[in-house]
Design an enzyme around this catalytic site. Structure first.
Site, PDB file in Angstrom:
ATOM      1  N   ASP A  97       0.782  -1.229   0.000  1.00  0.00           N
ATOM      2  CA  ASP A  97       0.000   0.000   0.000  1.00  0.00           C
ATOM      3  C   ASP A  97       0.822   1.291   0.000  1.00  0.00           C
ATOM      4  OD1 ASP A  97      -2.421   1.609   0.494  1.00  0.00           O
ATOM      5  OD2 ASP A  97      -1.496   1.927   2.457  1.00  0.00           O
ATOM      6  N   ASP A 100       4.626   0.511   3.953  1.00  0.00           N
ATOM      7  CA  ASP A 100       4.487  -0.727   4.716  1.00  0.00           C
ATOM      8  C   ASP A 100       4.334  -1.924   3.774  1.00  0.00           C
ATOM      9  OD1 ASP A 100       2.145  -0.067   3.576  1.00  0.00           O
ATOM     10  OD2 ASP A 100       0.942  -0.031   5.391  1.00  0.00           O
ATOM     11  N   TYR A 262      -7.965   2.615   6.914  1.00  0.00           N
ATOM     12  CA  TYR A 262      -8.766   3.158   5.811  1.00  0.00           C
ATOM     13  C   TYR A 262     -10.257   3.007   6.094  1.00  0.00           C
ATOM     14  CZ  TYR A 262      -4.504   3.585   3.048  1.00  0.00           C
ATOM     15  OH  TYR A 262      -3.274   3.960   2.584  1.00  0.00           O
ATOM     16  N   GLU A 502       5.693   9.932   3.613  1.00  0.00           N
ATOM     17  CA  GLU A 502       5.317   8.587   3.171  1.00  0.00           C
ATOM     18  C   GLU A 502       4.950   8.602   1.688  1.00  0.00           C
ATOM     19  OE1 GLU A 502       2.754   6.457   5.821  1.00  0.00           O
ATOM     20  OE2 GLU A 502       3.185   4.568   4.798  1.00  0.00           O
TER      21      GLU A 502
END
Ligand SMILES: *[C@@H]1O[C@H](CO)[C@@H](O)[C@H](O)[C@H]1NC(C)=O
Ligand SMILES: *[C@@H]1O[C@H](CO)[C@@H](O)[C@H](O)[C@H]1NC(C)=O
Ligand SMILES: *[C@@H]1O[C@H](CO)[C@@H](O)[C@H](O)[C@H]1NC(C)=O
Ligand SMILES: *[C@@H]1O[C@H](CO)[C@@H](O)[C@H](O)[C@H]1NC(C)=O
Ligand SMILES: *[C@@H]1O[C@H](CO)[C@@H](O)[C@H](O)[C@H]1NC(C)=O
Ligand SMILES: *[C@@H]1O[C@H](CO)[C@@H](O)[C@H](O)[C@H]1NC(C)=O
Ligand SMILES: *[C@@H]1O[C@H](CO)[C@@H](O)[C@H](O)[C@H]1NC(C)=O
Ligand SMILES: *[C@@H]1O[C@H](CO)[C@@H](O)[C@H](O)[C@H]1NC(C)=O
Ligand SMILES: *[C@@H]1O[C@H](CO)[C@@H](O)[C@H](O)[C@H]1NC(C)=O
Length: 600
Positions: A97, A100, A262, A502
């Site tokens: 994703d 990670d 999410y 990220e």
């Protein structure tokens, strides 16, 4: 449908389905030092080719499963080869994703849908850059996995690996923690949003592989493959039937762990978008039926109100409403027979869409521009600030690419170009926010896979100091779009700061479309060619950021910055509005706090 599943099963036995043959000398990202040179009017623009190529390359780096023999990322290894064994299935493959190693279906399918949406109008940009074979391999890597994750009509896997376990791990791809459980929705534990989002991704890409277009001037890429399109279409229909036929509820009610990262805030937007893409991808009389469904969800969900000034909802993994009027307008324009008979016409959608865009042009909503010119949505932009700005630019650009007539189009093009320029380095930090693209690009993406940190023994999952261990990331994560700067345009480039640094599947998607469109319309060089190498080091802020990932800076900053105060003011105003509107605020809070948890 039985036939389609038979073909799908064939896919399981041979995970790498045939696809467009890749160019003989495989394209690789060039050294970033090339970014400070003008492309000298080459056609296609060589710098935009680099940008597009890098952005696609990022998806190769995020691949899970057994890598193909033509894998382009030399430092990646086969990984997570037991995924699905806990449920007796092969769920290997797909994409990790973000920073990670979790596979999250909801944002993954959104990202794929977004790429196909962009390619439906600007796809020829990939052709011009000779990147269509990589677009194909990227889409198939995702779609083939989504098909595995949908092994029967009413079963859809929405997560593989537990995010709360995985987030503690910061090593490479050979020692990813196990077990990696598989989480599903099904008839007894449904998830309307996740099923509909899956349907939307399958239908959007089916349309693309079926040579449908959202542009009257035919700019579809040369991906045509009717048998693959039919395979995708079967999954789209079934997932939509699952979404609409089962009890309607948010998917995290069935799979709470997915909601930790999410959490979805509603499902009407996914239903409306899925039905719209099905109306585009169906080439028979059922297209009008799906269109009527979309109109029904749009009105019964009161989605139009989310587009109005004060709410002006973002377009992202959770919120798809802004794509509904765009798709409606484009469909009505390109395939008028599909919409004839409905009271929702080109004019209906065009008015809704332009009113929404005009909130940004007129600056009369809850969003604002940072001093450096980044479109900022309080709350939504506090983590990964570039994403809502770039998705807005992508929608405006895609609207322009449809060829629909509008006196406003130049304003939208200019606005979108401004956001694109910001991301490409026209900002107070002098940073093009794409890893490996330019000497000033972020060097410390929050990404376990690229740091090269090696666990000293299996019981140690992460370093004590993410920022200094190792001193330099081992691998350049070419093409990764990072979260982005804060409300004052400040960017620290800290590996520990997942809010700013990220990378994620959905962060890359809108920029991919913007780069393809730049190639399509023959844009001049991306702004970064004008950015001096080394000029970031000269302005990099001292101290620490103040965000959800790094709290050190908050202690030392002596109160909120002006930008943050403005943001709080707007949020308070918005809260008032939203409380009146009902439960929406809680959805917003939940979503907002949700993404924050998955940093590490
Ligand atoms: C079209 O897609 C099917 C299914 O993935 C594949 O078997 C076939 O080789 C593809 N054809 C071309 C020309 O790429
Ligand atoms: C890129 O080129 C510069 C100088 O031309 C060199 O110092 C640097 O090591 C190169 N970077 C990579 C990743 O190859
Ligand atoms: C563009 O021309 C300049 C001056 O001749 C040259 O230095 C530069 O390398 C050229 N750029 C590219 C991408 O070839
Ligand atoms: C794309 O490929 C064609 C044919 O091989 C070649 O002529 C052209 O220069 C290539 N364009 C780019 C941008 O690589
Ligand atoms: C892949 O394996 C090699 C050793 O074979 C290792 O050096 C490299 O770090 C691994 N890659 C990742 C992302 O862990
Ligand atoms: C259906 O999904 C729920 C929630 O993920 C799960 O607990 C249950 O085991 C699933 N049912 C079947 C038959 O697999
Ligand atoms: C795809 O559609 C375009 C028109 O939009 C047409 O020109 C082209 O020939 C079509 N390609 C195929 C392979 O059908
Ligand atoms: C239209 O959809 C219905 C089910 O909703 C299906 O029975 C029918 O075969 C479809 N028609 C076509 C032409 O695909
Ligand atoms: C279309 O019909 C729906 C009811 O089916 C109604 O809610 C909506 O306002 C109508 N839209 C227009 C533009 O007339």
């Amino acid at each position: 449908m039985l036939l389609l599943y038979a073909i799908s099963l064939g896919g399981l036995l041979h995970p790498v389905l045939a696809q467009l043959s890749l160019p003989t000398s495989s394209w690789l990202p060039p050294n970033s030092s090339a970014a400070t040179q003008s492309s000298n009017g080459t056609s296609p623009n060589s710098q935009w080719v680099t940008t597009l190529g890098d952005l696609l390359y990022f998806y190769d780096a995020q691949r899970s499963g057994k890598l193909p023999s033509n894998n382009r990322v030399p430092w990646r290894n086969d990984s997570a080869l037991d995924d699905g064994k806990d449920v007796g299935l092969d769920l290997t493959g797909g994409f990790y994703d973000a920073g990670d190693y979790v596979k999250y279906t909801f944002p993954m399918s959104f990202s794929i849908m977004s790429i196909c949406l962009g390619a439906l109008a600007s796809g020829r940009g990939y052709d011009l850059a000779n990147q269509t074979a990589f677009l194909d391999s990227t889409l198939r890597w995702g779609l083939d996995w989504l098909m595995k994750a949908h092994p029967s009509p009413n079963t859809f896997f929405v997560e593989v690996a537990d995010g709360n376990v995985d987030n503690n791990y910061w090593g490479g791809d050979r020692t990813i923690p196990t077990p990696r459980p598989s989480y599903q929705i099904n008839s007894t534990s449904p998830g309307t949003d996740a099923a509909a989002q899956g349907a939307a991704a399958f239908a959007a890409c089916s349309a693309l592989y079926n040579n449908r277009t959202l542009s009257a001037s035919s700019s579809t890429s040369s991906l045509q493959n009717s048998s693959y399109a039919a395979l995708l279409q079967g999954h789209a229909r079934d997932l939509y039937s699952f979404a609409t036929g089962a009890r309607m509820q948010l998917y995290q009610q069935s799979v709470p762990t997915a909601g930790d990262a999410y959490a979805s805030s509603g499902y009407m937007d996914e239903l409306a978008v899925a039905a719209m893409f099905l109306a585009l991808s169906e080439t028979n009389s059922n297209a009008s039926t799906y269109y009527a469904d979309s109109v029904k969800w749009y009105y019964s969900g009161d989605l139009g109100s989310l587009l109005q000034a004060g709410q002006e909802t973002v377009f992202n993994w959770d919120s798809k409403t802004p794509a509904v009027p765009l798709l409606g307008a484009a469909l009505a324009n390109a395939y008028p027979n599909v919409v004839s008979g409905s009271n929702a016409t080109l004019n209906t959608w065009q008015t809704a869409l332009e009113n929404y865009f005009n909130v940004f042009i007129n600056k009369n909503g809850r969003s604002f521009l940072t001093p450096g010119g980044l479109l900022y949505f309080p709350g939504d932009s506090d983590e990964a600030s570039l994403n809502p700005a770039l998705t807005t630019a992508m929608l405006m650009t895609t609207y322009a690419a449809t060829g629909i007539q509008s006196g406003q189009m130049d304003k939208y093009r200019t606005y979108a170009q401004g956001q694109l320029n910001y991301a490409m380095g026209k900002n107070p930090m002098n940073v093009p926010y794409v890893v490996g693209l330019h000497p000033n690009s972020p060097a410390n993406p929050h990404s376990a896979i690229s740091t090269g940190w090696v666990p000293p023994n299996p019981s140690v999952l992460a370093p004590t100091n993410y920022d200094t261990d190792p001193p330099q990331e081992a691998y350049v994560l070419y093409g990764g779009v990072v979260g982005g700067p804060d409300t004052r345009d400040q960017f620290w480039d800290l590996r520990s700061d997942w809010a700013q640094n990220e990378v994620a599947l959905d962060y890359n998607a809108p920029l991919l479309t913007l780069a393809a469109n730049a190639l399509l319309i023959g844009s001049p060089d991306p702004y970064y060619t004008q950015v001096q190498a080394g000029s970031y080091a000269a302005v990099r802020p001292s101290g620490y950021p103040c965000d959800a990932a790094v709290t050190t800076g908050c202690k030392h900053s002596g109160g909120l910055s002006t930008g943050a105060q403005i943001a709080v003011g707007v949020v308070v105003g918005t809260i008032g509005l939203m409380l009146v509107a009902g439960a929406a605020y809680w959805w917003w809070v939940k979503k907002h706090s949700g993404r924050g948890k998955y940093g590490y």
